[in-house]
Enzyme design. Structure first.
Site, PDB file in Angstrom:
ATOM      1  CB  ILE A   1      10.737  64.664  46.319  1.00  0.00           C
ATOM      2  CG1 ILE A   1      10.423  66.112  46.643  1.00  0.00           C
ATOM      3  CG2 ILE A   1      11.787  64.120  47.288  1.00  0.00           C
ATOM      4  CD1 ILE A   1       9.767  66.318  48.007  1.00  0.00           C
ATOM      5  N   PRO A   2      11.938  62.689  43.370  1.00  0.00           N
ATOM      6  CG  PRO A   2      13.451  62.592  41.603  1.00  0.00           C
ATOM      7  CD  PRO A   2      12.644  63.537  42.416  1.00  0.00           C
ATOM      8  CG  HIS A   3      10.979  59.122  47.213  1.00  0.00           C
ATOM      9  ND1 HIS A   3      10.062  60.005  46.684  1.00  0.00           N
ATOM     10  CD2 HIS A   3      10.246  58.177  47.850  1.00  0.00           C
ATOM     11  CE1 HIS A   3       8.840  59.615  46.985  1.00  0.00           C
ATOM     12  NE2 HIS A   3       8.921  58.513  47.696  1.00  0.00           N
ATOM     13  CB  ALA A   4      13.886  54.400  45.183  1.00  0.00           C
TER      14      ALA A   4
ATOM     15  NE  ARG B   1       7.134  56.579  45.595  1.00  0.00           N
ATOM     16  CZ  ARG B   1       6.212  57.331  44.994  1.00  0.00           C
ATOM     17  NH1 ARG B   1       5.893  57.123  43.726  1.00  0.00           N
ATOM     18  NH2 ARG B   1       5.593  58.295  45.645  1.00  0.00           N
TER      19      ARG B   1
END
Length: 157
Positions: free
Chosen positions: A66-69, A52
C-alpha cells in the site's frame, strides 16, 4: 468515502507487468496524471510517495503493498490499483513478493481521512477470500466490481 469511487478504468492496472518496485510505483503515480492539473503536481505526488517508501516499505504482507503519501500537491484523495501478472519483490515485512498494490495519495491537511482510507484498504485486503477474488480477476471491470461488492458488503449499512 468508498475506495471503489477513487478507482476507475484509468487507475486500475490488471495483469500488469513490471520489473521493479520503482517502475511499479512510477506506473501507479502515472495512472493519476489525468486527474492532476499540472505536471508539477504529479511530480510532487511522485516525490512524496517515494519519500514515504524510503522511511519504511509499504509492503504490508500477504502479497499486498500500500504505497501512500500525504502531500500539499493535492486537495483530495486519489488512488490507483495494480494487479501484477507476476509476483514482485517489494521489501515486504513478511519478505514475500506482492501481486496486489494499492496506491493512496491524499492532502496533508486531512490526516484523519487518509488514515481511515488506509484502514479500509487493510481491512478489505485482510480478507483471504477477497484477495483470492481479486487475484482471479482478468479485467479492470472485474476488479472495480469486486471492490464495489466487497465494500458494500462490509461498509454500507
Amino acid at each position: 468515502m468508498n475506495l471503489f469511487s477513487l478507482l476507475d478504468n484509468v487507475t486500475v492496472l490488471p495483469n500488469f507487468v513490471v520489473d521493479s518496485k520503482e517502475d511499479l510505483i512510477n506506473a501507479l503515480v502515472d495512472a493519476l496524471k489525468e486527474k492532476m492539473e499540472t505536471e508539477e503536481q504529479i511530480e510532487q505526488v511522485r516525490k512524496a510517495v517515494f519519500e514515504r517508501e524510503e522511511i519504511m516499505s509499504t509492503g504490508v504482507g500477504k502479497g499486498l503493498a500500500i504505497p501512500h503519501a500525504k502531500t500539499q500537491a493535492v486537495s483530495e484523495n486519489f488512488a490507483a490499483f495494480a494487479l501484477l501478472k507476476e509476483p514482485l519483490d517489494f521489501d515486504s515485512i513478511d519478505n514475500d513478493p506482492v501481486r496486489l498494490v494499492f496506491l493512496l495519495v491524499g492532502p496533508e491537511s486531512n490526516n484523519s481521512q487518509h488514515i481511515k482510507l488506509l484502514s479500509r484498504i487493510s481491512r478489505l485486503m485482510n480478507s483471504g477470500s477477497f484477495r483470492e477474488k481479486i487475484l482471479g480477476c482478468t479485467s479492470t471491470e472485474e476488479i472495480l466490481s469486486a471492490f464495489q461488492e466487497e465494500e458494500e458488503k462490509y461498509f454500507v449499512s
